[in-house]
Design a protein around this motif. Structure first.
Motif, PDB file in Angstrom:
ATOM      1  N   SER A  30       0.828  -1.215   0.000  1.00  0.00           N
ATOM      2  CA  SER A  30       0.000   0.000   0.000  1.00  0.00           C
ATOM      3  C   SER A  30       0.858   1.260   0.000  1.00  0.00           C
ATOM      4  CB  SER A  30      -0.911   0.022   1.229  1.00  0.00           C
ATOM      5  OG  SER A  30      -1.838  -1.016   1.158  1.00  0.00           O
ATOM      6  N   ILE A  31       1.884   1.283   0.843  1.00  0.00           N
ATOM      7  CA  ILE A  31       2.768   2.451   0.881  1.00  0.00           C
ATOM      8  C   ILE A  31       3.472   2.628  -0.457  1.00  0.00           C
ATOM      9  CG2 ILE A  31       4.870   3.383   1.922  1.00  0.00           C
ATOM     10  CD1 ILE A  31       3.921   2.050   4.566  1.00  0.00           C
ATOM     11  N   ALA A  32       3.962   1.541  -1.031  1.00  0.00           N
ATOM     12  CA  ALA A  32       4.642   1.625  -2.327  1.00  0.00           C
ATOM     13  C   ALA A  32       3.695   2.145  -3.405  1.00  0.00           C
ATOM     14  CB  ALA A  32       5.201   0.266  -2.718  1.00  0.00           C
ATOM     15  N   LEU A  33       2.479   1.632  -3.437  1.00  0.00           N
ATOM     16  CA  LEU A  33       1.508   2.076  -4.447  1.00  0.00           C
ATOM     17  C   LEU A  33       1.147   3.551  -4.276  1.00  0.00           C
ATOM     18  CD1 LEU A  33      -0.818  -1.028  -4.652  1.00  0.00           C
ATOM     19  CD2 LEU A  33       0.465  -0.023  -6.543  1.00  0.00           C
ATOM     20  N   ASN A  34       1.087   4.016  -3.053  1.00  0.00           N
ATOM     21  CA  ASN A  34       0.782   5.431  -2.816  1.00  0.00           C
ATOM     22  C   ASN A  34       1.907   6.341  -3.286  1.00  0.00           C
ATOM     23  OD1 ASN A  34      -1.805   5.256  -1.736  1.00  0.00           O
ATOM     24  ND2 ASN A  34      -1.012   4.753   0.284  1.00  0.00           N
ATOM     25  N   ASN A  35       3.117   5.805  -3.390  1.00  0.00           N
ATOM     26  CA  ASN A  35       4.257   6.599  -3.835  1.00  0.00           C
ATOM     27  C   ASN A  35       4.590   6.408  -5.307  1.00  0.00           C
ATOM     28  OD1 ASN A  35       4.878   7.907  -1.362  1.00  0.00           O
ATOM     29  ND2 ASN A  35       5.611   5.947  -0.590  1.00  0.00           N
ATOM     30  N   LEU A  36       3.810   5.620  -6.003  1.00  0.00           N
ATOM     31  CA  LEU A  36       4.007   5.397  -7.436  1.00  0.00           C
ATOM     32  C   LEU A  36       2.856   6.020  -8.217  1.00  0.00           C
ATOM     33  CD1 LEU A  36       5.059   1.648  -7.226  1.00  0.00           C
ATOM     34  CD2 LEU A  36       6.520   3.531  -7.995  1.00  0.00           C
ATOM     35  N   PRO A  37       3.114   6.448  -9.452  1.00  0.00           N
ATOM     36  CA  PRO A  37       2.025   7.014 -10.248  1.00  0.00           C
ATOM     37  C   PRO A  37       1.047   5.915 -10.690  1.00  0.00           C
ATOM     38  CG  PRO A  37       4.005   6.848 -11.573  1.00  0.00           C
ATOM     39  CD  PRO A  37       4.386   6.468 -10.169  1.00  0.00           C
ATOM     40  N   PRO A  38      -0.254   6.209 -10.654  1.00  0.00           N
ATOM     41  CA  PRO A  38      -1.217   5.206 -11.109  1.00  0.00           C
ATOM     42  C   PRO A  38      -1.135   5.022 -12.624  1.00  0.00           C
ATOM     43  CG  PRO A  38      -2.325   7.250 -10.597  1.00  0.00           C
ATOM     44  CD  PRO A  38      -0.891   7.433 -10.207  1.00  0.00           C
ATOM     45  N   VAL A  39      -1.392   3.816 -13.067  1.00  0.00           N
ATOM     46  CA  VAL A  39      -1.383   3.515 -14.499  1.00  0.00           C
ATOM     47  C   VAL A  39      -2.629   2.699 -14.816  1.00  0.00           C
ATOM     48  CG1 VAL A  39      -0.162   2.364 -16.375  1.00  0.00           C
ATOM     49  CG2 VAL A  39       1.132   3.513 -14.579  1.00  0.00           C
ATOM     50  N   TYR A  40      -3.381   3.148 -15.788  1.00  0.00           N
ATOM     51  CA  TYR A  40      -4.601   2.456 -16.207  1.00  0.00           C
ATOM     52  C   TYR A  40      -4.521   2.195 -17.698  1.00  0.00           C
ATOM     53  CZ  TYR A  40      -6.177   4.290 -11.758  1.00  0.00           C
ATOM     54  OH  TYR A  40      -6.282   4.593 -10.430  1.00  0.00           O
ATOM     55  N   PHE A  41      -5.088   1.080 -18.130  1.00  0.00           N
ATOM     56  CA  PHE A  41      -5.105   0.729 -19.539  1.00  0.00           C
ATOM     57  C   PHE A  41      -6.523   0.783 -20.070  1.00  0.00           C
ATOM     58  CE2 PHE A  41      -1.259  -1.430 -18.062  1.00  0.00           C
ATOM     59  CZ  PHE A  41      -0.361  -0.984 -19.016  1.00  0.00           C
ATOM     60  N   LEU A  42      -6.674   1.263 -21.285  1.00  0.00           N
ATOM     61  CA  LEU A  42      -7.967   1.230 -21.958  1.00  0.00           C
ATOM     62  C   LEU A  42      -8.299  -0.200 -22.340  1.00  0.00           C
ATOM     63  CD1 LEU A  42      -7.515   4.272 -24.348  1.00  0.00           C
ATOM     64  CD2 LEU A  42      -8.797   4.201 -22.209  1.00  0.00           C
ATOM     65  N   SER A  43      -9.548  -0.472 -22.544  1.00  0.00           N
ATOM     66  CA  SER A  43      -9.952  -1.827 -22.924  1.00  0.00           C
ATOM     67  C   SER A  43      -9.455  -2.200 -24.316  1.00  0.00           C
ATOM     68  CB  SER A  43     -11.473  -1.960 -22.845  1.00  0.00           C
ATOM     69  OG  SER A  43     -12.083  -1.024 -23.709  1.00  0.00           O
ATOM     70  N   VAL A  45      -6.406  -1.712 -25.422  1.00  0.00           N
ATOM     71  CA  VAL A  45      -4.964  -1.978 -25.398  1.00  0.00           C
ATOM     72  C   VAL A  45      -4.734  -3.485 -25.511  1.00  0.00           C
ATOM     73  CG1 VAL A  45      -2.893  -1.855 -23.970  1.00  0.00           C
ATOM     74  CG2 VAL A  45      -4.442   0.080 -24.067  1.00  0.00           C
ATOM     75  N   SER A  46      -3.750  -3.842 -26.307  1.00  0.00           N
ATOM     76  CA  SER A  46      -3.472  -5.263 -26.524  1.00  0.00           C
ATOM     77  C   SER A  46      -2.753  -5.876 -25.321  1.00  0.00           C
ATOM     78  CB  SER A  46      -2.615  -5.448 -27.766  1.00  0.00           C
ATOM     79  OG  SER A  46      -1.300  -4.990 -27.516  1.00  0.00           O
ATOM     80  N   GLU A  47      -2.798  -7.192 -25.251  1.00  0.00           N
ATOM     81  CA  GLU A  47      -2.096  -7.916 -24.180  1.00  0.00           C
ATOM     82  C   GLU A  47      -0.589  -7.712 -24.286  1.00  0.00           C
ATOM     83  OE1 GLU A  47      -3.305  -9.578 -21.467  1.00  0.00           O
ATOM     84  OE2 GLU A  47      -5.193  -8.698 -22.136  1.00  0.00           O
ATOM     85  N   GLY A  48      -0.088  -7.545 -25.499  1.00  0.00           N
ATOM     86  CA  GLY A  48       1.337  -7.309 -25.706  1.00  0.00           C
ATOM     87  C   GLY A  48       1.789  -5.999 -25.069  1.00  0.00           C
ATOM     88  N   GLU A  49       0.972  -4.960 -25.197  1.00  0.00           N
ATOM     89  CA  GLU A  49       1.304  -3.675 -24.578  1.00  0.00           C
ATOM     90  C   GLU A  49       1.272  -3.767 -23.060  1.00  0.00           C
ATOM     91  OE1 GLU A  49      -0.109  -0.114 -27.370  1.00  0.00           O
ATOM     92  OE2 GLU A  49      -1.682  -1.634 -27.066  1.00  0.00           O
ATOM     93  N   LYS A  50       0.344  -4.522 -22.536  1.00  0.00           N
ATOM     94  CA  LYS A  50       0.276  -4.713 -21.080  1.00  0.00           C
ATOM     95  C   LYS A  50       1.496  -5.485 -20.591  1.00  0.00           C
ATOM     96  CE  LYS A  50      -4.756  -4.744 -20.915  1.00  0.00           C
ATOM     97  NZ  LYS A  50      -5.948  -5.575 -20.693  1.00  0.00           N
ATOM     98  N   LYS A  51       1.885  -6.500 -21.326  1.00  0.00           N
ATOM     99  CA  LYS A  51       3.057  -7.299 -20.963  1.00  0.00           C
ATOM    100  C   LYS A  51       4.328  -6.460 -21.052  1.00  0.00           C
ATOM    101  CE  LYS A  51       4.622 -11.348 -19.818  1.00  0.00           C
ATOM    102  NZ  LYS A  51       4.303 -11.931 -18.535  1.00  0.00           N
ATOM    103  N   ALA A  52       4.413  -5.610 -22.068  1.00  0.00           N
ATOM    104  CA  ALA A  52       5.572  -4.728 -22.211  1.00  0.00           C
ATOM    105  C   ALA A  52       5.678  -3.790 -21.013  1.00  0.00           C
ATOM    106  CB  ALA A  52       5.475  -3.931 -23.501  1.00  0.00           C
ATOM    107  N   PHE A  53       4.551  -3.321 -20.513  1.00  0.00           N
ATOM    108  CA  PHE A  53       4.533  -2.475 -19.321  1.00  0.00           C
ATOM    109  C   PHE A  53       5.115  -3.233 -18.128  1.00  0.00           C
ATOM    110  CE2 PHE A  53       2.456  -1.299 -15.351  1.00  0.00           C
ATOM    111  CZ  PHE A  53       2.756   0.046 -15.286  1.00  0.00           C
ATOM    112  N   LEU A  54       4.696  -4.483 -17.954  1.00  0.00           N
ATOM    113  CA  LEU A  54       5.149  -5.283 -16.815  1.00  0.00           C
ATOM    114  C   LEU A  54       6.633  -5.656 -16.908  1.00  0.00           C
ATOM    115  CD1 LEU A  54       2.112  -7.690 -16.394  1.00  0.00           C
ATOM    116  CD2 LEU A  54       2.691  -5.715 -14.984  1.00  0.00           C
TER     117      LEU A  54
END
Length: 88
Positions: A30-43, A45-54
């Motif tokens: 929770s503390i780490a997430l509060n100190n990181l910028p939120p990231v959301y993906f549109l529906s 977005v391909s699975e490849g782009e999500k995997k590239a993010f990870l």
């Protein structure tokens, strides 16, 4: 970002000693997430782009740094006798 924090935390938690407090794992994330910028993906977005993010190396390093800071913060606030090592 939540998925990435969970993934990296699970990968690294056995490598470093941690506090034995009841909600320690959730508090660190929770503390780490509060100190990181939120990231959301549109529906659309391909699975490849999500995997590239990870898999982005710099993003993973940033998340690891946020988790380390969160652990250090919780360690200093901990009242449990079985604290993490003092060097973090």
């Amino acid at each position: 970002m939540e998925v990435l924090v969970d993934e990296i935390y699970e990968e690294t938690k056995q490598n470093y000693p941690s506090c034995k407090c009841a909600n320690y794992d959730n508090d660190v994330k929770s503390i780490a997430l509060n100190n990181l910028p939120p990231v959301y993906f549109l529906s659309t977005v391909s699975e490849g782009e999500k995997k590239a993010f990870l898999l982005d190396r710099q993003r993973r390093i940033t998340v690891l740094a946020a988790l380390t800071q969160a652990k250090g913060l919780l360690c200093t606030k901990c009242t449990n006798d079985k604290k993490m090592r003092e060097t973090i």
